[in-house]
Scaffold this motif. Structure first.
Motif, short mmCIF file in Angstrom:
data_model
loop_
_atom_site.label_atom_id
_atom_site.label_comp_id
_atom_site.label_asym_id
_atom_site.label_seq_id
_atom_site.Cartn_x
_atom_site.Cartn_y
_atom_site.Cartn_z
N ALA A 75 25.68 32.22 -25.76
CA ALA A 75 27.30 32.52 -25.38
C ALA A 75 27.71 31.61 -24.34
N ALA A 76 26.60 30.79 -23.75
CA ALA A 76 27.10 29.94 -22.70
C ALA A 76 28.22 28.98 -22.84
N HIS A 77 29.08 28.89 -21.90
CA HIS A 77 30.37 27.94 -21.98
C HIS A 77 29.94 26.60 -22.13
N ALA A 78 30.70 25.87 -22.84
CA ALA A 78 30.52 24.28 -22.88
C ALA A 78 30.34 23.64 -21.51
N VAL A 79 29.84 22.56 -21.48
CA VAL A 79 29.36 21.85 -20.31
C VAL A 79 30.59 21.21 -19.71
N THR A 80 30.81 21.36 -18.60
CA THR A 80 32.15 20.78 -17.87
C THR A 80 31.49 19.84 -16.78
N TYR A 81 32.03 19.15 -16.24
CA TYR A 81 31.58 18.02 -14.91
C TYR A 81 31.01 19.03 -13.67
N PRO A 98 34.73 24.94 -30.56
CA PRO A 98 34.62 26.38 -29.55
C PRO A 98 34.29 25.96 -28.17
N ARG A 99 34.92 26.65 -27.27
CA ARG A 99 34.59 26.49 -25.83
C ARG A 99 33.14 27.19 -25.55
N ARG A 100 32.99 28.44 -26.53
CA ARG A 100 31.68 29.33 -26.24
C ARG A 100 31.40 29.84 -27.59
N LEU A 101 30.26 30.37 -27.78
CA LEU A 101 30.07 30.98 -29.07
C LEU A 101 30.01 32.47 -28.72
N PRO A 102 30.17 33.49 -29.81
CA PRO A 102 30.48 34.77 -29.56
C PRO A 102 29.17 35.17 -28.68
N ALA A 103 29.62 36.49 -27.83
CA ALA A 103 28.53 37.14 -26.94
C ALA A 103 27.40 37.75 -28.06
N GLY A 104 26.27 37.31 -27.34
CA GLY A 104 25.07 37.77 -28.22
C GLY A 104 24.45 37.20 -29.06
N SER A 105 25.30 35.73 -29.33
CA SER A 105 24.63 34.64 -30.05
C SER A 105 23.14 34.12 -29.53
N VAL A 106 22.35 34.02 -30.71
CA VAL A 106 21.14 33.51 -30.19
C VAL A 106 20.90 31.97 -31.14
#
Length: 505
Positions: free
Chosen positions: A458-464, A396-404
């Protein structure tokens, strides 16, 4: 034909001992290269020696490659050109070849579509040619780099200049920048034609995207997404081509007299056509993302081709992250949990894109938690045996909103579990990738990913473009850990808050 000793010069040009003594003892003998650049060994530039030999010793000019000899002033003529498709060649490399009849035989100039074959390998394909010149995609001091071979001596490849070719064919040599090598224009061109506007050719290609977009109703997300990405491909190629032309034909020509002569020997037969057949149908990035997600779920061939082009261009707006692979045997508890929850589905365009590698596909699935596609293969890894089942998935590019974030599991891929007990592949793009257990960029990226998830599940995956150092976590992930090691949120937060300590020896 770079730096060569006297013995090498005699061998490559077939010079007898008496001929070498005669020319090397003359007052006009060409100077060798500065010994500082040849480790003290006396060497000459093979190219410079060949030009000098043909000019100052006409009786030995026949030993010199054709295009390095002085040109015969007799009239010459263009024989036309042909577009060679991938099916015509042993290597599958597509190109255009234009030929001129000269006193020294037919000179064929080859303009590759993508990859450059060697000129000696093309002599068999262009049987009428006495000399084949390949216009390479890289540049040297004199312009686009050239490499040539003569049929009489196919093993001796050399690097003529544009002015050398022009002198032999009796006219300026056409130069098509890579993005302007459209077959219909190349084959129709004749010397003296004015520059014509040409739709740019790009890699990846914008054309399948526009073809599918035109079949979609106006206002649809798929139409907007494909026109937008295709427009980006086109405008990027147009800007790059204009810059290349300016650099080669304008700036370079003013910088040095020799380069100026080569600029005068070139003619530009085409310019980028700025008339966009897609019009102004571009949409914001959120609409592009919706359109690409819809495209992933289609099943038609054109959708697969468009996804292939888009994925090669940029994964920025694709709904899924980077790929990863797990096998049925020798897996961690988390990998087995992920495999067992997969749900079998009919293949969609995104499944077909994952399966294009040609291995034996035994099933297509979706991860019901992330919605990401998965393809199962048999015998994909030879070292594991022909019956081994492996699963190729997308993170996934990110986890669902509210994920811990609750814990991180060090595996391939890295897994994360949330406070609700749900397991996810760690959010990751194809690049930069996540890894651990060594000193390098992978552990650093993993540290950044975990740091972001600690702050926002829910942070987005790391990009450059979103890199931020996490020095203490980086040290933690550089250490050698046993596969399957679980690191709790409490431990991660403790390490993150600590000072950075060196890796253990």
């Amino acid at each position: 034909m770079d730096s060569m000793t006297s013995a090498e010069l005699r061998e490559i040009f077939g010079l007898p001992e008496d001929a070498w003594r005669r020319i090397s003892s003359g007052a006009d003998m060409i100077a060798p290269i500065d010994p500082e650049y040849t480790d003290g060994v006396t060497k000459w530039s093979g190219q410079a020696f060949a030009r000098w030999l043909a000019r100052t010793h006409p009786d030995l000019a026949g030993a010199v490659p054709v295009l390095l000899r002085p040109a015969d002033p007799a009239p010459h003529r263009y024989l036309g050109g042909r577009h060679v498709t991938q099916d015509d060649t042993a290597t599958g490399h597509e190109h255009f070849a234009g030929s001129w009849k000269t006193e020294a035989g037919v000179v064929t100039v080859v303009y590759p579509a993508e990859w450059s074959d060697t000129p000696s390998s093309l002599l068999g394909l262009h049987e009428e040619a006495a000399t084949v010149v390949v216009v390479r995609h890289d540049h040297d001091f004199y312009g686009p780099a050239l490499r040539a071979a003569d049929r009489a001596r196919p093993d001796t490849e050399y690097e003529p200049r544009w002015s050398d070719i022009a002198a032999h064919i009796g006219t300026q040599v056409p130069w098509w920048p890579s993005a302007l090598r459209r077959p219909s224009h190349l084959t129709a061109w004749r010397p003296g034609d004015p520059p014509a506007p040409v739709q740019v050719v790009t890699w990846p290609s914008w054309e399948p995207l526009y073809a599918l977009a035109r079949t979609e109703p106006e206002g649809s997300p798929v139409r907007g997404a494909l026109f937008t990405i295709g427009h980006e491909m086109r405008t990027g190629a147009i800007a790059s081509t204009r810059h290349e032309v300016e650099d080669i034909l304008e700036r370079r020509g003013r910088s040095h007299r020799a380069a100026s002569a080569d600029r005068a020997a070139m003619v530009l037969p085409a310019v980028p056509d700025t008339d966009d057949p897609g019009g102004a149908e571009t949409v914001p990035s959120d609409v592009v993302a919706v359109g690409l997600a819809e495209l992933c779920g289609r099943t038609d061939d054109l959708a697969v081709e468009c996804l292939e082009q888009v994925s090669m261009w940029s994964g920025e707006n694709l709904p899924f992250g980077g790929t990863f692979s797990v096998t049925r045997t020798s897996v961690t508890r988390e990998a087995a949990e992920w495999i067992n929850r997969l749900r079998r589905v009919r293949p969609t365009a995104i499944h077909r894109l994952l399966a294009e590698s040609g291995e034996q596909v035994v099933g297509t699935f979706v991860d019901p938690v992330t919605g990401t596609p998965v393809v199962a293969f048999k015998g994909r890894f030879r070292f594991r045996g022909g019956r081994e089942i492996s699963y190729l998935g997308r993170a996934p590019r990110r986890l669902p909103a509210g994920s811990v974030l609750k814990e991180v599991v060090l595996d391939e891929p890295v897994w994360v579990r949330t406070s609700k007990g749900v397991l996810y592949p760690a959010p990751c793009m194809d690049a930069p990738g996540l890894s651990w257990g060594y000193s390098g960029s992978g552990p650093g990226t993993l540290a950044q990913c975990v740091g972001r998830l600690l702050d926002d599940g829910a942070a987005h995956a790391v990009t450059y473009a979103t890199r931020a150092e996490e020095p203490a976590l980086r040290v933690l992930f550089q250490r050698k850990h046993k596969t399957g090691t679980r690191i709790s949120r409490r431990e991660l937060e403790r390490v993150r808050a600590s000072s950075v300590s060196p890796l253990p020896r």
